[in-house]
Scaffold this active site. Structure first.
Site, PDB file in Angstrom:
ATOM      1  N   GLU A  24       0.820  -1.208   0.000  1.00 61.27           N
ATOM      2  CA  GLU A  24       0.000   0.000   0.000  1.00 61.27           C
ATOM      3  C   GLU A  24       0.858   1.265   0.000  1.00 61.27           C
ATOM      4  O   GLU A  24       0.628   2.203   0.757  1.00 61.27           O
ATOM      5  CB  GLU A  24      -0.990  -0.007   1.166  1.00 61.27           C
ATOM      6  CG  GLU A  24      -1.948  -1.183   1.120  1.00 61.27           C
ATOM      7  CD  GLU A  24      -3.034  -1.149   2.188  1.00 61.27           C
ATOM      8  OE1 GLU A  24      -3.093  -0.184   2.983  1.00 61.27           O
ATOM      9  OE2 GLU A  24      -3.842  -2.095   2.203  1.00 61.27           O
ATOM     10  N   GLU A 163      -5.150  -9.535   0.659  1.00 63.16           N
ATOM     11  CA  GLU A 163      -5.688  -9.416   2.016  1.00 63.16           C
ATOM     12  C   GLU A 163      -7.182  -9.171   1.924  1.00 63.16           C
ATOM     13  O   GLU A 163      -7.652  -8.507   1.004  1.00 63.16           O
ATOM     14  CB  GLU A 163      -5.101  -8.205   2.769  1.00 63.16           C
ATOM     15  CG  GLU A 163      -3.658  -8.271   3.124  1.00 63.16           C
ATOM     16  CD  GLU A 163      -3.211  -7.020   3.888  1.00 63.16           C
ATOM     17  OE1 GLU A 163      -4.067  -6.263   4.409  1.00 63.16           O
ATOM     18  OE2 GLU A 163      -2.005  -6.794   3.954  1.00 63.16           O
TER      19      GLU A 163
END
Length: 194
Positions: A24, A163
């Site tokens: 991220e 995820e």
């Protein structure tokens, strides 16, 4: 080369499929993302390990528009770096990893959607997008990623969900019961294929 020796070759019994550069990554660090991926790819290739794909993982928050999926687009900031990322992934055959949490989309849009859409428990189509009907937010988000990716040179890039989950406490609709419902329904859903 030493990184490859210490972190890949030192574990001969492990079958590595991907090396993820960053998780991220956002802000100014994004300018270094593709060069870092290229460096790791080069080190793996030099060691004869170019079958290991180098990728990165992104947050679903880089989707500025996610619904309907056919109108999906990356945020303005993400548009600045996702083009080069998509080009790199397309050239090397690596997938994009995405962290997809319908919980966050639900909590930011509570007035606009029922929790059943986020938990895989909606009984019918919630979002109709042309010929495609969406009964859950997970599939909506996956298809939104594919649309946004294709707009930036990633039409041949595969998406891998790296995820997902639902919190068991600490927020709106966060409970052990909802976490159990989401996680079990996610397992059931992906077990059938997405």
């Amino acid at each position: 080369a030493s990184w490859v020796r210490s972190n890949i070759q030192a574990y001969p019994s492990v079958s590595f499929r991907y090396v993820c550069v960053g998780n991220e990554v956002a802000g100014g660090a994004t300018q270094n993302l593709v060069p870092a991926m290229e460096n790791v790819h080069g080190a793996l290739a030099s060691a004869g390990l170019d079958h290991i794909k180098v990728t990165t993982s992104v947050s679903q928050a880089i989707l500025g528009v996610y619904s309907p999926p056919s109108a999906a687009e990356f945020t303005g900031e993400a548009q600045g770096y996702m083009g080069p990322v998509m080009q790199y992934l397309a050239r090397t055959g690596a997938p994009l990893l995405a962290n997809i949490y319908p919980y966050f989309t639900y909590t930011y849009n509570q007035g606009a959607m029922d929790v059943s859409y986020a938990l895989f428990t909606a009984t019918g189509t919630v979002v109709q997008d042309g010929a495609y009907g969406y009964q859950n937010l997970f599939d909506t988000t996956v298809d939104a990623f594919y649309t946004a990716m294709s707009k930036h040179g990633g039409s041949s890039v595969t998406l891998v969900v790296s995820e997902s989950g639902w919190p068991s406490g600490g927020g709106t609709a966060a409970s052990p019961a909802n976490a159990r419902i989401y996680n079990q329904n996610l397992i059931n859903h992906v077990g059938r294929g997405t």
